[in-house]
Write an enzyme that holds these catalytic residues in place. Structure first.
Site, PDB file in Angstrom:
ATOM      1  CG  HIS A  61      -0.278   0.114   2.546  1.00 41.03           C
ATOM      2  ND1 HIS A  61      -0.289  -0.905   3.464  1.00 41.03           N
ATOM      3  CD2 HIS A  61       0.420   1.117   3.138  1.00 41.03           C
ATOM      4  CE1 HIS A  61       0.363  -0.540   4.548  1.00 41.03           C
ATOM      5  NE2 HIS A  61       0.816   0.687   4.376  1.00 41.03           N
ATOM      6  NE  ARG A  65       0.523  10.901   9.275  1.00 38.22           N
ATOM      7  CZ  ARG A  65       1.746  10.611   8.825  1.00 38.22           C
ATOM      8  NH1 ARG A  65       2.209  11.159   7.718  1.00 38.22           N
ATOM      9  NH2 ARG A  65       2.507   9.780   9.512  1.00 38.22           N
ATOM     10  CD  GLU A 109      -1.936   2.377   6.635  1.00 41.67           C
ATOM     11  OE1 GLU A 109      -0.825   2.294   6.068  1.00 41.67           O
ATOM     12  OE2 GLU A 109      -2.098   2.137   7.836  1.00 41.67           O
ATOM     13  CG  ASN A 113      -3.416  11.134  13.304  1.00 44.06           C
ATOM     14  OD1 ASN A 113      -3.328   9.998  13.767  1.00 44.06           O
ATOM     15  ND2 ASN A 113      -2.504  11.649  12.486  1.00 44.06           N
ATOM     16  CG  HIS A 134       1.559  10.857 -10.001  1.00 47.64           C
ATOM     17  ND1 HIS A 134       2.408  11.579 -10.829  1.00 47.64           N
ATOM     18  CD2 HIS A 134       1.615   9.586 -10.464  1.00 47.64           C
ATOM     19  CE1 HIS A 134       2.931  10.771 -11.740  1.00 47.64           C
ATOM     20  NE2 HIS A 134       2.468   9.563 -11.543  1.00 47.64           N
ATOM     21  CD  GLU A 177       0.110   9.408 -14.704  1.00 48.26           C
ATOM     22  OE1 GLU A 177       0.796   8.778 -13.886  1.00 48.26           O
ATOM     23  OE2 GLU A 177       0.532   9.784 -15.802  1.00 48.26           O
TER      24      GLU A 177
END
Lengths: 200, 200
Positions: A61, A65, A109, A113, A134, A177
């Protein structure tokens, strides 16, 4: 019994090695079994099996964030990804949402937070620096995909004027992209004469 | 004849749909053919075929920029990735190197902008901002992999004390997570009592 060589090589060995007919049949059965297991378990999220051809390293992965989990999930959903699994940590005060084209495919992923309990403030970030470029996805129909993204309120920063390539950016500025699978589509309006918007 | 549904679903349809024996045989043949083509062409770099289960979106790559191409390639090589293809653009004055666990697996696209012709200066970047987290790879043996990385002069920022997880960073500060496939290994020295170094 993980197969450590490319499937094509494995097959050649199976058919050319000097074995008895019985051993050859067993080998063929094993190859078929391995192939089926690998496909159904293609990059499975929790067990980290490889495709036979991956060798000892398997891409899992890319973690990004999000300052707003719902907005980021809406963006990747419009792109065609689905939530494959989720982890909430009461201790760490964060939520991880994994999204992919389907269960078992390479994942994004998304780390979210939780807002500060005292102030209610959510973490914010600078957009990615230039060291991170990207994420790229191939799509069946780049026009249909861009139309769906527009309908979801997403700006097409680099329209697919050439029937081949487009760029969009996530709510936190992560560049994505899109590439047409196979040959480029025939250039077509409204995309053909659509200008770039912003940077990506 | 791309199969648009997960393989497990397609199989169920093949075996339960009310078809004639001949149609069922044809369907079985197609499923087998599609499966073989998909495996040998698993996320192929240039043609963008999907695995049957990918649907209309296929993850291709994550692009990172490198200020020093050789150093970045050495880092990802030590990790176990190989160069799968390369593109040099005289007009754009850049080199793209794609690396993956094997030909056809999801790729890292490394963008290297050539030094300025007048000044000889190479582009430099800030390390990734917090919006970009890391790239993650599963490995067969996290201790063997970390030992190989150390031998290549790479600092293990987060040693695999738990036999499960480690972090290293690329020469341009891109964080890479390593995860042990399957169950965690038994905690073992020297890793067990090794301290964290820096941040990642």
């Amino acid at each position: 019994a993980r197969l450590k060589m490319p499937l094509a090589t494995a097959r050649a060995v199976t058919t050319t090695a000097p074995t008895t007919a019985a051993r050859a049949r067993t080998a063929r059965r094993m190859t078929t079994a391995t192939r089926a297991a690998s496909l159904s378990a293609y990059l499975p999220a929790d067990t980290y099996h490889s495709l036979p051809k991956d060798g000892d390293v398997t891409f899992l992965h890319t973690m990004v964030r999000a300052s707003n989990l719902e907005a980021t999930m809406a963006f990747f959903s419009a792109l065609g990804l689905v939530e494959t699994r989720r982890k909430e940590s009461q201790n760490g005060k964060f939520t991880l949402v994994f999204m992919a084209s389907c269960q078992g495919a390479p994942e994004i992923e998304i780390t979210y937070n939780w807002p500060d309990e005292a102030t209610g403030e959510t973490e914010t970030f600078a957009p990615p620096s230039r060291s991170m470029g990207h994420l790229a996805f191939a799509v069946d129909d780049i026009y249909a995909k861009c139309e769906a993204l527009e309908k979801a309120g997403i700006v097409i920063n680099r329209p697919p004027r050439d029937g081949r390539m487009a760029f969009v950016i996530s709510p936190d500025g992560i560049s994505v992209e899109l590439l047409q699978k196979g040959d480029a589509l025939e250039p077509r309006e409204p995309w053909k004469s659509m200008a770039n918007i912003g940077s990506w």
